[in-house]
Scaffold this motif. Structure first.
Motif, PDB file in Angstrom:
ATOM      1  N   GLU B 158      53.388  40.223  32.493  1.00 11.37           N
ATOM      2  CA  GLU B 158      52.414  40.378  31.589  1.00 11.37           C
ATOM      3  C   GLU B 158      51.187  39.560  32.177  1.00 11.37           C
ATOM      4  OE1 GLU B 158      52.267  41.984  28.637  1.00 11.37           O
ATOM      5  OE2 GLU B 158      54.259  42.507  28.679  1.00 11.37           O
ATOM      6  N   ILE B 159      51.636  38.378  32.872  1.00  7.62           N
ATOM      7  CA  ILE B 159      50.622  37.356  33.429  1.00  7.62           C
ATOM      8  C   ILE B 159      50.865  37.363  34.958  1.00  7.62           C
ATOM      9  CG2 ILE B 159      49.986  35.116  33.430  1.00  7.62           C
ATOM     10  CD1 ILE B 159      50.917  35.222  30.607  1.00  7.62           C
ATOM     11  N   LEU B 160      49.864  37.198  35.633  1.00  8.95           N
ATOM     12  CA  LEU B 160      49.751  36.956  37.114  1.00  8.95           C
ATOM     13  C   LEU B 160      49.181  35.771  37.261  1.00  8.95           C
ATOM     14  CD1 LEU B 160      50.887  38.853  39.311  1.00  8.95           C
ATOM     15  CD2 LEU B 160      48.777  40.186  39.594  1.00  8.95           C
ATOM     16  N   VAL B 161      49.679  34.967  38.291  1.00  9.52           N
ATOM     17  CA  VAL B 161      49.093  33.580  38.484  1.00  9.52           C
ATOM     18  C   VAL B 161      49.056  33.657  40.261  1.00  9.52           C
ATOM     19  CG1 VAL B 161      49.769  31.046  38.735  1.00  9.52           C
ATOM     20  CG2 VAL B 161      50.064  32.715  36.566  1.00  9.52           C
ATOM     21  N   LEU B 162      48.075  33.461  40.755  1.00 11.90           N
ATOM     22  CA  LEU B 162      48.034  33.401  42.174  1.00 11.90           C
ATOM     23  C   LEU B 162      47.236  32.267  42.802  1.00 11.90           C
ATOM     24  CD1 LEU B 162      46.752  36.405  41.088  1.00 11.90           C
ATOM     25  CD2 LEU B 162      47.719  36.985  43.205  1.00 11.90           C
ATOM     26  N   ASP B 163      47.889  31.826  43.327  1.00 10.86           N
ATOM     27  CA  ASP B 163      47.309  30.469  44.336  1.00 10.86           C
ATOM     28  C   ASP B 163      46.835  30.936  45.760  1.00 10.86           C
ATOM     29  OD1 ASP B 163      46.674  28.014  44.719  1.00 10.86           O
ATOM     30  OD2 ASP B 163      48.754  26.985  44.629  1.00 10.86           O
ATOM     31  N   GLU B 164      45.513  30.761  45.730  1.00 12.44           N
ATOM     32  CA  GLU B 164      44.663  31.112  46.943  1.00 12.44           C
ATOM     33  C   GLU B 164      45.053  32.426  47.480  1.00 12.44           C
ATOM     34  OE1 GLU B 164      43.705  28.404  49.529  1.00 12.44           O
ATOM     35  OE2 GLU B 164      43.994  26.710  47.935  1.00 12.44           O
ATOM     36  N   PRO B 165      45.268  33.521  46.736  1.00  9.15           N
ATOM     37  CA  PRO B 165      45.767  34.738  47.329  1.00  9.15           C
ATOM     38  C   PRO B 165      45.038  35.365  48.661  1.00  9.15           C
ATOM     39  CG  PRO B 165      44.617  35.398  45.424  1.00  9.15           C
ATOM     40  CD  PRO B 165      44.423  33.742  45.596  1.00  9.15           C
ATOM     41  N   THR B 166      43.595  34.985  48.854  1.00  6.50           N
ATOM     42  CA  THR B 166      42.829  35.477  49.857  1.00  6.50           C
ATOM     43  C   THR B 166      43.286  34.642  50.907  1.00  6.50           C
ATOM     44  OG1 THR B 166      41.022  34.195  49.008  1.00  6.50           O
ATOM     45  CG2 THR B 166      41.151  36.676  48.283  1.00  6.50           C
ATOM     46  N   ASN B 167      43.947  33.914  51.072  1.00 10.15           N
ATOM     47  CA  ASN B 167      44.465  33.081  52.249  1.00 10.15           C
ATOM     48  C   ASN B 167      44.809  33.987  53.372  1.00 10.15           C
ATOM     49  OD1 ASN B 167      43.730  30.512  52.046  1.00 10.15           O
ATOM     50  ND2 ASN B 167      45.808  29.515  51.679  1.00 10.15           N
ATOM     51  N   HIS B 168      44.397  33.711  54.415  1.00  5.94           N
ATOM     52  CA  HIS B 168      44.884  34.557  55.509  1.00  5.94           C
ATOM     53  C   HIS B 168      44.269  36.169  55.831  1.00  5.94           C
ATOM     54  CE1 HIS B 168      47.571  31.420  56.151  1.00  5.94           C
ATOM     55  NE2 HIS B 168      48.143  31.636  55.284  1.00  5.94           N
ATOM     56  N   LEU B 169      43.601  36.309  54.794  1.00  4.39           N
ATOM     57  CA  LEU B 169      43.117  37.798  54.631  1.00  4.39           C
ATOM     58  C   LEU B 169      41.758  37.684  55.279  1.00  4.39           C
ATOM     59  CD1 LEU B 169      44.283  39.168  51.021  1.00  4.39           C
ATOM     60  CD2 LEU B 169      45.383  39.227  53.170  1.00  4.39           C
ATOM     61  N   ASP B 170      41.492  38.985  55.906  1.00  8.58           N
ATOM     62  CA  ASP B 170      40.148  39.299  56.453  1.00  8.58           C
ATOM     63  C   ASP B 170      39.400  39.736  55.270  1.00  8.58           C
ATOM     64  OD1 ASP B 170      40.808  41.933  55.957  1.00  8.58           O
ATOM     65  OD2 ASP B 170      41.449  42.317  58.032  1.00  8.58           O
TER      66      ASP B 170
END
Lengths: 380, 300
Positions: B158-170
């Motif tokens: 139901e809930i999504l928790v993301l810790d710096e998901p854009t790390n390493h992404l172009d």
């Protein structure tokens, strides 16, 4: 030993190998050698089980007096089914049933147990270099055994006093490592390893002191026996305890194989997937200590199997623990049966320590496989 | 389902990592958590995905209190992308994604057909389907990150928790990932370092500083030059995105914005401006210097 039920639950994936080949042909060269998972698993397990059976029969037949496999099978069948043996065969039967059979079975059990506990400990401390003795179990067992030999304690256990001492020593070592590594918060894998290594060195020092102070006594040979490993003391009486410990241990681990997978993703991720890493780590510590302690008590510390067998199995069937735990016991058992055979026949009538052979055989195999396959553990 | 943090505090080894954090994350919206390094963002998230037990306060999901739920139960409600993306063993991509189903299955039950399809769809969404049989340890950092996001999605939380998901992404995958997160319709709490991406992706922002929530609201309300200076110790200009109208932050690298009158840098009166100004900030400079970038300054 049937491995885990997972082997039979292989889902039908008819396109497995075909799509795998396509994917790798597309240019992903580095994993070109990855095995097609799942489908091969049942096959591998069946092949290993058959190989184990053959190995056991052959190994029982070989020794100072050579008995053909058919003859061995007949004696074993006679023993199991209560059949009749001619009087002229009584000696051979004794050799087969009373001496070699328990020894070979013990080798199979300990091989299975060591490679499975190796899988468990590597998952538990999240370290590729861990083996079941990393918690100080083996050196603790040696101290226990030597202590009993020197003091004559635990006399109530009769001829099993030394084994009992070894088992208690192993458990004491694990408990000490646990107590020293446990903090107010979680059980840190790295702290466990470091504490285990430190404790092992401490126990070895204690052992050296005992051997040094009581020279020429039985203590020296006891120490050698426990640090190098041998199945020379195998008997039917010693088998049941080890069998129960090893088989139960394998069964419990197989039931929790997915939790072991999740723990390899890291503690925080494991928590987010509903697996408490700390709880599992404590449980694993108890399980590994008990099973490894039971094995060390009857066979001494056989190095290398618990370290390398898990890696070898992962190279063949991949990293998922359901598969690894199905194959590792069988592979370990087969390996150990042959190692023991070599140990007692190569320089007969003398016996080579098992640890010597496991290292001599295993190291080159391992290094070769490492170099050939794109095998990785923790990206290192 | 709403996610509510109620008076969360975390104290470890006498250090206060989080102080009385209260924040509500509305249902189906994307809320961002921003703040300098060490401000307690990750600590807050850990309390939500249960890698950490708060010293006081509680986390509520809808009406349910998190501590009252079992680990597996809460893992069916909350999926997380954590910072410890290290994987020990060389699982294949599809194996890692499939592990997202762990809280839904009992023991070692193999995945059903529907679950396998769910995994395949997630891999397609994250553009990793072609990697399905690759070992995760052979992937690039960005590919691995997308594998982990796919794993979180098949958890069907139901809930999504993301810790710096854009790390390493172009840049392309950053934009794609954040668009995808918005498209999931899940209640999302995301820690982001890039304030511009945060402003574009999030409906609301919470700003943490030294373990305290110092501002919360829409990106437009929160991202002001004053707050950026107080919290992050940088002078920045905030403009509106010409197409979307989202606030966007422009930084100037040299810490020498037009100083307010009366606080001009010291220079001998009457002399001409220094032709080669000393780049190192002087003690009396009104602009923040190196030691000021931590949020322990006067700002909060």
């Amino acid at each position: 030993m049937k491995g885990s039920p997972v082997a039979s639950e292989t889902p039908e994936t008819p396109v497995t190998s075909a799509s795998g080949d396509e994917g790798t042909a597309g240019g992903a060269g580095r994993d070109a050698q990855r095995p097609a998972p799942r489908r091969g698993l049942t096959l591998v397990c069946l092949a290993l089980a058959a190989l184990l059976l053959v190995s056991v029969v052959v190994a029982i037949g070989l020794g100072p007096s050579v008995i053909a496999p058919a003859g061995t099978a007949r004696y074993l069948w006679a023993a199991l089914s209560g059949g009749e043996i001619r009087a002229s065969e009584a000696t051979t039967y004794q050799v087969v049933w009373e001496i070699r059979a328990p020894r070979v079975l013990l080798a199979a059990l300990v091989g299975a147990g060591l490679s499975t506990m190796g899988v468990a400990i590597q998952a538990m401390v999240r370290n590729a270099l861990a083996d079941p003795y990393v918690l100080g179990v083996s050196s603790g067992a040696s101290v226990g055994a030597v202590g009993v030999t020197v003091t004559g304690g635990l006399a109530g256990f009769g001829i099993h006093a030394t084994s009992a001492g070894a088992f208690l020593g192993a458990l004491a070592a694990s408990a000490l490592v646990y107590a020293a590594a446990a903090a107010r918060t979680a059980l840190s894998p790295l702290r466990l390893i470091l504490t285990g290594v430190a404790m092992a060195l401490g126990f070895q020092a204690v052992m050296s002191v005992i051997v040094y102070l009581i020279p020429g006594s039985e203590a020296t040979s006891t120490v050698l026996y426990w640090t190098m490993g041998s199945f020379g003391a195998a008997s039917w009486a010693a088998l049941p305890v080890v069998a129960v410990a090893v088989l139960l241990g394998i069964a419990v681990l197989s039931r929790h194989s997915r939790a072991l997978d999740v723990m390899a993703l890291g503690d925080e991720t494991a928590a987010s997937l509903g697996v408490s890493p700390d709880r599992y780590r404590r449980g694993l510590l108890v399980l590994i200590s008990l099973v490894t302690g039971a094995m060390v008590a009857v066979s001494g510390a056989i190095s290398f199997v618990g370290l390398v067998m898990p890696h070898l199995v992962r190279m063949v069937v991949g990293a998922v623990h359901a598969r690894v735990l199905a194959v590792a016991p069988l592979a370990g058992a087969v390996f150990m049966v042959w190692v023991d055979l070599v140990a007692r026949t190569l320089v007969a009538p003398r016996e080579l320590p098992l640890g010597v052979i496991t290292a001599l055989v295993g190291v080159p195999v391992f290094v070769t496989l490492m170099r050939r396959r794109a095998y990785m553990f923790g990206g290192r | 389902m709403d996610l509510t943090l109620d008076g969360l505090s975390v104290v470890t080894d006498g250090r206060s990592l989080l102080r009385d954090l209260s924040l509500s994350v509305p249902d189906g919206r994307c809320t961002g958590l921003v703040g300098p390094n060490g401000s307690g963002k990750s600590t807050a998230l850990k309390c939500i995905y249960r890698a950490l037990r708060p010293s006081s306060g509680t986390v509520r999901i809808g009406e349910r209190e998190l501590p009252r739920l079992g680990m597996r139960q809460s893992a069916r409600l909350v999926a997380a992308l954590t910072q410890d993306g290290e994987i020990d063993l060389d699982f294949t991509v599809e194996e890692v994604v499939a592990l997202g189903r762990t809280p839904h299955g009992r023991g070692n039950r193999p995945l059903g057909a529907a679950e396998r399809e769910l995994c395949e769809r997630a891999m397609e969404r994250l553009d990793i389907a072609h990697l399905a049989r690759r070992g995760v340890l052979t992937l690039s950092g960005g590919e691995r990150q997308r594998v982990l996001v796919a794993r979180a999605l098949v958890q069907e939380p139901e809930i999504l928790v993301l810790d710096e998901p854009t790390n390493h992404l172009d840049v392309r995958h950053q934009v794609e990932l954040l668009s995808l997160l918005r498209g999931t319709g899940l209640t999302t709490l995301v820690v982001l370092h890039d304030l511009n991406l945060a402003a574009a992706a999030c409906d609301r922002l919470g700003v943490l500083c030294d373990g305290r929530l110092v501002a919360a609201g829409t990106p437009r309300d929160v991202l002001t030059p004053e707050l950026l200076y107080d919290v992050f110790g940088v002078r920045a200009t905030v403009v509106s995105h010409p197409l979307t109208g989202d606030p966007q932050v422009l930084y100037s690298l040299t810490p020498a914005p037009p100083a307010p009158p009366g606080t001009a840098p010291e220079s001998a009166p009457g002399t001409a401006p220094d032709p080669s100004p000393d780049p190192s900030p002087r003690p009396s400079d009104p602009v923040p210097n190196g030691s000021d970038t931590s949020c322990t300054s006067t700002g909060c």
